[in-house]
Design a protein around this motif. Structure first.
Motif, mmCIF file in Angstrom:
data_model
loop_
_atom_site.group_PDB
_atom_site.id
_atom_site.type_symbol
_atom_site.label_atom_id
_atom_site.label_comp_id
_atom_site.label_asym_id
_atom_site.label_seq_id
_atom_site.Cartn_x
_atom_site.Cartn_y
_atom_site.Cartn_z
ATOM 1 N N MET A 1 0.843 -1.189 0.000
ATOM 2 C CA MET A 1 0.000 0.000 0.000
ATOM 3 C C MET A 1 0.885 1.247 0.000
ATOM 4 O O MET A 1 1.816 1.329 0.778
ATOM 5 C CB MET A 1 -0.848 -0.011 1.268
ATOM 6 C CG MET A 1 -2.188 0.630 1.089
ATOM 7 S SD MET A 1 -3.152 0.487 2.603
ATOM 8 C CE MET A 1 -3.343 -1.309 2.698
ATOM 9 N N THR A 3 2.073 4.744 1.010
ATOM 10 C CA THR A 3 1.813 5.489 2.237
ATOM 11 C C THR A 3 1.073 6.785 1.892
ATOM 12 O O THR A 3 1.493 7.516 1.017
ATOM 13 C CB THR A 3 3.121 5.865 2.957
ATOM 14 O OG1 THR A 3 4.078 6.156 1.967
ATOM 15 C CG2 THR A 3 3.595 4.765 3.861
ATOM 16 N N PRO A 4 -0.048 7.026 2.587
ATOM 17 C CA PRO A 4 -0.800 8.238 2.285
ATOM 18 C C PRO A 4 0.029 9.472 2.624
ATOM 19 O O PRO A 4 0.502 9.620 3.741
ATOM 20 C CB PRO A 4 -2.014 8.140 3.203
ATOM 21 C CG PRO A 4 -2.030 6.766 3.730
ATOM 22 C CD PRO A 4 -0.630 6.257 3.672
ATOM 23 N N THR A 90 -10.501 1.643 -1.271
ATOM 24 C CA THR A 90 -9.419 1.499 -0.292
ATOM 25 C C THR A 90 -8.511 2.724 -0.295
ATOM 26 O O THR A 90 -8.170 3.259 0.766
ATOM 27 C CB THR A 90 -8.585 0.241 -0.619
ATOM 28 O OG1 THR A 90 -9.462 -0.891 -0.632
ATOM 29 C CG2 THR A 90 -7.495 0.017 0.404
ATOM 30 N N ASP A 94 -7.800 5.321 2.725
ATOM 31 C CA ASP A 94 -6.424 5.557 3.170
ATOM 32 C C ASP A 94 -6.089 7.047 3.251
ATOM 33 O O ASP A 94 -5.266 7.463 4.053
ATOM 34 C CB ASP A 94 -5.428 4.893 2.208
ATOM 35 C CG ASP A 94 -5.415 3.385 2.344
ATOM 36 O OD1 ASP A 94 -5.968 2.885 3.348
ATOM 37 O OD2 ASP A 94 -4.874 2.706 1.456
ATOM 38 N N HIS A 95 -6.709 7.825 2.388
ATOM 39 C CA HIS A 95 -6.380 9.254 2.321
ATOM 40 C C HIS A 95 -7.361 10.142 3.074
ATOM 41 O O HIS A 95 -7.173 11.350 3.124
ATOM 42 C CB HIS A 95 -6.310 9.715 0.860
ATOM 43 C CG HIS A 95 -5.094 9.208 0.143
ATOM 44 N ND1 HIS A 95 -4.973 7.907 -0.281
ATOM 45 C CD2 HIS A 95 -3.937 9.817 -0.180
ATOM 46 C CE1 HIS A 95 -3.804 7.735 -0.860
ATOM 47 N NE2 HIS A 95 -3.145 8.871 -0.808
ATOM 48 N N GLU A 177 -9.348 3.035 10.443
ATOM 49 C CA GLU A 177 -7.999 2.644 10.874
ATOM 50 C C GLU A 177 -7.839 1.124 10.823
ATOM 51 O O GLU A 177 -6.790 0.613 10.426
ATOM 52 C CB GLU A 177 -7.701 3.140 12.296
ATOM 53 C CG GLU A 177 -7.643 4.662 12.475
ATOM 54 C CD GLU A 177 -6.605 5.347 11.588
ATOM 55 O OE1 GLU A 177 -5.658 4.669 11.147
ATOM 56 O OE2 GLU A 177 -6.762 6.547 11.308
ATOM 57 N N ARG A 180 -7.509 0.129 7.208
ATOM 58 C CA ARG A 180 -6.188 0.519 6.717
ATOM 59 C C ARG A 180 -5.106 -0.449 7.151
ATOM 60 O O ARG A 180 -4.129 -0.679 6.442
ATOM 61 C CB ARG A 180 -5.829 1.867 7.329
ATOM 62 C CG ARG A 180 -5.976 2.995 6.375
ATOM 63 C CD ARG A 180 -5.302 4.160 7.005
ATOM 64 N NE ARG A 180 -6.195 5.300 6.900
ATOM 65 C CZ ARG A 180 -5.805 6.530 7.209
ATOM 66 N NH1 ARG A 180 -4.602 6.735 7.672
ATOM 67 N NH2 ARG A 180 -6.635 7.514 7.076
#
Ligand code: UDP
Ligand code: MG
Length: 319
Positions: A1, A3-4, A90, A94-95, A177, A180
């Motif tokens: 994933m 990273t935001p 997703t 995440d953002h 969370e 995520r």
């Protein structure tokens, strides 16, 4: 994933985040923004709208860019290619920076006018408020497919996945969370959302027709989603081999005894071609079927092991 990468935002932005996956939806974006503004502005809370462009090939990227430039509450993520609806959802989660996050489709099938109702239930203390579809304005074939799928899913899994609930939902920051932190690649968002627990409740609504444009979920994508749903929450298909094996062995045993008795009673054995063929083909079918199911699980394990990112963000706007 990935990273935001999130810029520090003013606290007012953090009440509500909307996550909207968008794939080739140029025909309906102006109407979407109009309907969203009509609902969100009167709410009087800080909000952000995260539009996730899932590798669109039409004017969608340009329209999103223009909207972000027009209204600072809108943000856009552009994927490097089409990664699929579940990946887009997703990425949006995440953002998202909001204390509450609402996921809805771009095609206005999930009416934005329901957002205040979702928020009301959330304020009552529910961490997840999911939409439950009563009437679907879709063709009977698709309606039956959905109907059968959700009921089969319920029978095959231990997780309490609510019937007829899609991805349209409000989730609390804490649930976001949890999602995520879940690394799985074969994502069935409505399943892991149920799996996460917390206090969940449904909100019954009528699913509208798509406002404009063609359906973007092809049959193949839908089938893949259905398989992801069942395979990531159930071991029943794997156990099929055991059940079928037991059944076939037990019946063969009985058949063996019947043969012996027949022989002792002096019967000759004129058993013919047909019974042999049936037995061979039946066993061949059973073996291929169970092997196929094992293959489905193995390919998913392979996906997980490879640890490839779920999506690749090419550009971010408004963050
Ligand atoms: N979508 C996406 N990526 C895809 C397919 C669809 O982001 O590969 C988006 C699409 O733009 C829409 C939502 O996902 O906002 C639902 O798609 P669609 O309405 O075509 O499917 P439905 O669930 O209504 O059958
Ligand atoms: Mg739709």
């Amino acid at each position: 994933m990935t990273t935001p990468l999130r810029a520090e935002q003013p606290a007012a932005d953090r009440d509500l985040s909307l996550v909207i996956p968008v794939f080739n939806e140029e025909a309906l974006l102006p109407e979407l923004f109009r309907r969203l503004d009509g609902v969100l502005v009167p709410l009087g809370i800080g909000y952000e709208v995260i539009l996730v462009d899932d590798g669109s090939q039409d004017a969608t990227p340009a329209l999103l860019r223009a909207q972000v430039a027009r209204d600072p509450r809108y943000r856009a993520l552009h994927f490097s290619r089409n990664f699929g609806h579940q990946a887009a959802v997703t990425a949006g989660i995440d953002h998202a920076a909001g204390r509450a996050i609402v996921i809805l489709d771009a095609d206005l099938q999930d009416p934005p006018e329901l957002i205040p109702l979702l928020l009301a239930r959330w304020r009552e203390g529910f961490e997840v408020v999911y939409g439950v579809r009563t009437k679907r304005k879709e063709n009977p074939f698709k309606r039956f497919g959905y109907f059968a799928f959700y009921r089969m899913l319920k029978r095959l899994t231990n997780v309490e996945i609510p019937l007829d609930a899609g991805d349209f939902a409000l989730i609390d920051r804490r649930v976001a969370e949890v999602l995520r932190a879940m690394p799985e690649r074969n994502r069935f968002v409505r399943g892991i959302r149920s799996w996460a627990g917390f206090r969940q409740t449904g909100l019954v609504y009528e699913r509208d027709k798509r406002f404009a444009g063609e359906v973007k979920y092809t049959f193949a994508k839908l089938l893949r989603l259905a398989l992801d749903g069942i395979l990531s929450f159930s071991y029943v298909p794997l156990r099929l081999a055991v059940y079928l094996g037991l059944t076939v062995s037990a019946s063969t045993f009985v058949l063996g005894i019947v043969f012996i008795i027949y022989h002792l009673a002096g019967g000759a054995a004129p058993w013919g071609w047909a019974s042999t063929m049936v037995a061979i083909l039946f066993m061949g079918g059973v073996q291929l079927l169970t092997l196929g199911f094992i293959g489905e699980y193995v390919s998913r394990i392979y996906d997980e092991v490879k640890q490839r990112p779920l999506y690749i963000v090419a550009t971010r706007e408004g963050f």
